[in-house]
Design an enzyme around this catalytic site. Structure first.
Site, PDB file in Angstrom:
ATOM      1  N   ASP A 115       2.571  11.174   9.041  1.00  0.00           N
ATOM      2  CA  ASP A 115       1.465  11.442   8.109  1.00  0.00           C
ATOM      3  C   ASP A 115       0.087  11.120   8.697  1.00  0.00           C
ATOM      4  O   ASP A 115      -0.928  11.500   8.133  1.00  0.00           O
ATOM      5  CB  ASP A 115       1.680  10.739   6.761  1.00  0.00           C
ATOM      6  N   ARG A 116       0.052  10.439   9.846  1.00  0.00           N
ATOM      7  CA  ARG A 116      -1.255  10.131  10.445  1.00  0.00           C
ATOM      8  C   ARG A 116      -1.552  11.071  11.597  1.00  0.00           C
ATOM      9  O   ARG A 116      -0.654  11.694  12.153  1.00  0.00           O
ATOM     10  CB  ARG A 116      -1.268   8.699  10.989  1.00  0.00           C
TER      11      ARG A 116
ATOM     12  N   LYS B 206      -0.713  12.355   3.109  1.00  0.00           N
ATOM     13  CA  LYS B 206      -1.499  12.736   4.263  1.00  0.00           C
ATOM     14  C   LYS B 206      -0.566  13.426   5.260  1.00  0.00           C
ATOM     15  O   LYS B 206       0.641  13.250   5.199  1.00  0.00           O
ATOM     16  CB  LYS B 206      -2.207  11.531   4.869  1.00  0.00           C
TER      17      LYS B 206
ATOM     18  N   LYS C 132      10.105   3.933   0.179  1.00  0.00           N
ATOM     19  CA  LYS C 132       8.990   4.338  -0.688  1.00  0.00           C
ATOM     20  C   LYS C 132       9.506   5.369  -1.667  1.00  0.00           C
ATOM     21  O   LYS C 132      10.343   6.205  -1.310  1.00  0.00           O
ATOM     22  CB  LYS C 132       7.925   4.882   0.261  1.00  0.00           C
TER      23      LYS C 132
ATOM     24  N   GLU D 270      -8.554   9.124   4.937  1.00  0.00           N
ATOM     25  CA  GLU D 270      -8.726   7.690   5.082  1.00  0.00           C
ATOM     26  C   GLU D 270      -9.127   7.392   6.519  1.00  0.00           C
ATOM     27  O   GLU D 270      -8.725   8.103   7.451  1.00  0.00           O
ATOM     28  CB  GLU D 270      -7.421   6.964   4.780  1.00  0.00           C
TER      29      GLU D 270
ATOM     30  N   ASP E  32       6.083   8.253  10.786  1.00  0.00           N
ATOM     31  CA  ASP E  32       6.583   9.142   9.742  1.00  0.00           C
ATOM     32  C   ASP E  32       5.779  10.440   9.628  1.00  0.00           C
ATOM     33  O   ASP E  32       5.975  11.197   8.674  1.00  0.00           O
ATOM     34  CB  ASP E  32       6.636   8.416   8.396  1.00  0.00           C
TER      35      ASP E  32
ATOM     36  N   ARG F 283      -8.669  -6.817   7.667  1.00  0.00           N
ATOM     37  CA  ARG F 283      -9.348  -5.626   8.185  1.00  0.00           C
ATOM     38  C   ARG F 283     -10.834  -5.738   7.865  1.00  0.00           C
ATOM     39  O   ARG F 283     -11.214  -5.993   6.717  1.00  0.00           O
ATOM     40  CB  ARG F 283      -8.789  -4.358   7.556  1.00  0.00           C
TER      41      ARG F 283
ATOM     42  N   SER G   4      -7.956   5.320   8.372  1.00  0.00           N
ATOM     43  CA  SER G   4      -6.793   4.880   9.133  1.00  0.00           C
ATOM     44  C   SER G   4      -6.010   6.051   9.714  1.00  0.00           C
ATOM     45  O   SER G   4      -4.802   6.004   9.781  1.00  0.00           O
ATOM     46  CB  SER G   4      -5.898   4.056   8.217  1.00  0.00           C
TER      47      SER G   4
ATOM     48  N   ARG H  68       7.902  -2.797   2.495  1.00  0.00           N
ATOM     49  CA  ARG H  68       8.106  -2.903   3.948  1.00  0.00           C
ATOM     50  C   ARG H  68       8.511  -4.313   4.317  1.00  0.00           C
ATOM     51  O   ARG H  68       7.856  -5.273   3.934  1.00  0.00           O
ATOM     52  CB  ARG H  68       6.841  -2.532   4.698  1.00  0.00           C
TER      53      ARG H  68
ATOM     54  N   THR I 233      -7.839   2.086  -1.006  1.00  0.00           N
ATOM     55  CA  THR I 233      -6.976   2.404   0.135  1.00  0.00           C
ATOM     56  C   THR I 233      -5.566   2.772  -0.331  1.00  0.00           C
ATOM     57  O   THR I 233      -5.006   2.120  -1.209  1.00  0.00           O
ATOM     58  CB  THR I 233      -6.922   1.177   1.069  1.00  0.00           C
TER      59      THR I 233
ATOM     60  N   THR J  38       0.827  -1.200   0.000  1.00  0.00           N
ATOM     61  CA  THR J  38       0.000   0.000   0.000  1.00  0.00           C
ATOM     62  C   THR J  38       0.867   1.259   0.000  1.00  0.00           C
ATOM     63  O   THR J  38       0.515   2.275  -0.576  1.00  0.00           O
ATOM     64  CB  THR J  38      -0.907   0.028   1.256  1.00  0.00           C
TER      65      THR J  38
ATOM     66  N   SER K 205       6.298   3.679   8.643  1.00  0.00           N
ATOM     67  CA  SER K 205       5.151   4.369   9.208  1.00  0.00           C
ATOM     68  C   SER K 205       4.888   4.045  10.676  1.00  0.00           C
ATOM     69  O   SER K 205       5.743   4.238  11.518  1.00  0.00           O
ATOM     70  CB  SER K 205       3.931   4.064   8.350  1.00  0.00           C
TER      71      SER K 205
HETATM   72  C1  VG1 Z   1      -2.783   1.058   5.874  1.00  0.00           C
HETATM   73  C2  VG1 Z   1      -4.058   1.876   5.932  1.00  0.00           C
HETATM   74  C3  VG1 Z   1      -4.143   2.795   4.730  1.00  0.00           C
HETATM   75  C4  VG1 Z   1      -2.877   3.663   4.654  1.00  0.00           C
HETATM   76  C5  VG1 Z   1      -1.649   2.774   4.653  1.00  0.00           C
HETATM   77  C6  VG1 Z   1      -0.373   3.567   4.689  1.00  0.00           C
HETATM   78  O1  VG1 Z   1      -2.792   0.254   4.726  1.00  0.00           O
HETATM   79  O2  VG1 Z   1      -5.176   1.041   5.998  1.00  0.00           O
HETATM   80  O3  VG1 Z   1      -5.297   3.577   4.821  1.00  0.00           O
HETATM   81  O4  VG1 Z   1      -2.882   4.440   3.478  1.00  0.00           O
HETATM   82  O5  VG1 Z   1      -1.661   1.933   5.801  1.00  0.00           O
HETATM   83  O6  VG1 Z   1      -0.344   4.423   5.785  1.00  0.00           O
HETATM   84  P1  VG1 Z   1      -3.186  -1.310   4.761  1.00  0.00           P
HETATM   85  O7  VG1 Z   1      -2.952  -1.807   3.370  1.00  0.00           O
HETATM   86  O8  VG1 Z   1      -2.318  -1.934   5.799  1.00  0.00           O
HETATM   87  O9  VG1 Z   1      -4.617  -1.343   5.171  1.00  0.00           O
HETATM   88  V1  VG1 Z   1       1.140   4.831   6.448  1.00  0.00           V
HETATM   89  O10 VG1 Z   1       0.874   5.987   7.684  1.00  0.00           O
HETATM   90  O11 VG1 Z   1       1.626   3.319   6.861  1.00  0.00           O
HETATM   91  O12 VG1 Z   1       1.955   5.466   5.157  1.00  0.00           O
HETATM   92 CO    CO Z   2       2.496   6.857   8.341  1.00  0.00          CO
END
Ligand code: VG1
Ligand code: CO
Length: 542
Positions: free
Chosen positions: A280-281, A375, A125, A362, A278, A495, A364, A21, A343, A17, A112
């Protein structure tokens, strides 16, 4: 001296995503990071002499990979590298630096919210010139290249001093170590009414921010304490640590529990917030009220015009498919576009570039706008503070009035982590097999209206992304969504997203899990979660 090194592919370097990682020991294998970085460069065209931005969240192995990336950038022909002092750049700050200095792209090192340390997670990334995560066609090309790679280029020079700002020369390329905070802080000052927020805070409004020993510490110290005048100590855990102090830098109700307890306690500050590894959340909690990310997106969109950067209004809202429909109601009322994407932030890039959406989010804990192409955790916190400063009401009042106006979308996500991969894939396959037969079926009082596997047609570049999650919609607008995570590093994470819309203000005070209990039971009945995974309850409920 530039050197070409022979290598062999690992074959497992498929970006998820949000980039590649893996556990640190995987990245420490011979040529592992080099293979992936060369695969990135081999998938790009036209960067000779151009600028590359490099930075990371400070986690374990950050500095080592930064040295590798800088030397490889020189050997591959980049003209300049901009790197954050100490190897630090939050994800949104990196996005800003790429845009501001018209870089060709950037390499952001982070996993992240995943834990850090010698046996924990690491990630790489690639972001493109608009500052956003590489779109699927680029990540697909990187993966394809990584499977056949046979050599990489590097430069035999001493390590760069990452701790002193200034410019150094390296095999015909310049490396400038920049202040990681300055450009970002300036951008925030341009978007928000700092004077109004300063006045709010000097009037006794108390704000706490938990940087979770991750990258936002230096940013929050500078902005919240220094520029906005919050008392020393308002920013907690502000030193980025390679292992995040042994915690998960994940701003949710499980890992930021202490902040939650504080905000629900008798002497709670007015506003509490946290960000992830990182940066962004965001997690936002008003005194006595946790604001879900989906609600926060809707509320920020409804009030964005109160901040100078959005005073002219917003053009549209985009949300990922599993994110609740709360934002849709705001878009409808404002008469602006609403977009539903898969996502992952990479799907917002085109909508932002085309001016179709201004604010994105999102479920999340990710919210952001067209100011960068990622984000942005601190941005969300500052927009909330700006709104609170202008409306002069408590967060709780703002939330309750919002629900009264638009209705409340009860919402929760249940994660089942480190599930056996075969069991998780089997569960999803079984759900997909049921798609055609579910509509019309009743489960107690709930009747299935439609069900599908979400596919997205990008309205700008017309690319199609399939199999983005199984959704089951019930009559009346409730729904459950199932998908597998694309960011985990061991086993699979299932999820389950659960949502119910409640228009009646008299019924807005129900505890979330209770409000969703019937849907939670039906989700298990349809998917066979307990039977297939052997789990009796989720690992994390958010
Ligand atoms: C998760 C979240 C998704 C977000 C991604 C990266 O992905 O659900 O909404 O964009 O992490 O966020 P997944 O595929 O595990 O559901 V970050 O803060 O890790 O860049
Ligand atoms: Co992050």
């Amino acid at each position: 001296m530039i050197r070409t090194v022979t290598t062999t592919p690992y074959g497992d370097q498929k970006p998820g995503t949000s980039g590649l990682r893996k556990k640190v020991p995987v990245f420490q294998q011979k040529n592992y990071a080099e293979n992936f970085i060369q695969s990135i460069f081999d998938s790009l065209e036209g960067f000779k002499g151009e600028t590359l931005v490099i930075g990371g969240d400070g986690r374990y192995y950050n500095r080592e990979v930064i040295q590798i990336a800088i030397k490889m950038a020189a050997a591959n022909g980049f003209g300049r590298v901009l790197v954050g002092r100490g190897g630090i750049l939050s994800t949104p700050a990196a996005s800003n630096v790429i845009r501001k200095y018209k870089a060709f792209g950037g390499i952001v090192l982070s996993a992240s919210h995943n834990p850090g340390g010698p046996t924990e997670d690491f990630g790489i990334k690639y972001n493109i010139g608009n500052g956003g995560p590489a779109p699927e066609k680029v990540t697909d090309a990187i993966y394809a290249r990584s499977q056949v790679i046979d050599s990489y280029k590097t430069s035999d020079v001493a390590d760069i001093n990452l701790d002193a700002e200034g410019t150094q020369e390296l095999d015909g390329m310049t490396v400038t170590v920049i202040d990681p905070v300055a450009d970002y802080a300036e951008l925030m000052e341009n978007l928000f009414d700092f004077a109004a927020i300063r006045k709010l805070i000097s009037g006794g409004f108390r704000v706490v921010f938990d940087a979770m020993s991750a990258v936002t510490g230096p940013y929050a110290k500078e902005i919240i304490e220094k520029r906005l005048g919050a008392p020393k100590g308002s920013v907690m855990n502000f030193i980025p640590l390679p292992d995040f102090g042994g915690h998960h830098p994940d701003p949710n109700l499980v890992h930021a529990r202490a902040l939650y307890e504080t905000m629900m306690g008798p002497d709670a500050p007015d506003f509490g917030a946290a960000s992830d590894g990182d940066g962004d959340r965001n997690l936002v909690i008003g005194r006595g009220i946790f604001i879900t990310p989906s609600d926060s997106l809707a509320m920020l969109a409804a009030n964005a015009h109160l901040a100078p950067g959005y005073a002219k209004g917003i053009a549209g809202i985009a949300r990922s498919m599993p994110t609740s429909g709360a934002a849709d109601r705001v878009a409808e009322k404002l008469g602006i576009g609403i977009y539903e994407t898969p996502t992952g932030w990479k799907f917002f890039g085109n909508l932002l570039d085309e001016g179709m959406a201004t604010i994105c989010g999102e479920e999340s804990a990710g919210t952001g706008s067209n100011h960068v192409r990622e984000k942005d955790g601190l941005w969300a916190v500052l927009l909330w503070l700006n709104i609170l400063a202008v409306r002069k009401e408590s967060a709780l009042d703002i939330v309750q009035k919002h629900w009264a106006t638009y209705g409340r979308n009860y919402y929760s996500r249940h994660d089942y982590e480190e599930v056996d991969s075969d069991a998780a894939n089997g569960l999803m396959a079984n759900l997909r097999d049921q798609l055609a037969s579910l509509p019309g079926k009743s489960f107690g009082a709930l009747k299935v209206a439609t069900s599908d596997d979400f596919a997205y047609n990008d309205p700008v570049d017309h690319s199609v992304s399939k199999n983005q999650g199984v959704r089951i919609l019930f009559e009346g607008g409730s729904r459950v969504v199932f998908r597998l995570s694309g960011t985990g590093t061991s086993g699979a994470t299932l999820r389950v997203y659960i949502e119910r819309f409640e228009p009646d203000a008299a019924r807005h005070g129900i505890e979330t899990q209770e409000a969703l209990a019937d849907l939670i039971a039906v989700a298990d009945e349809i998917a066979g979660i307990k039977a297939r995974t052997g789990r009796t309850e989720p690992s994390v409920i958010t």
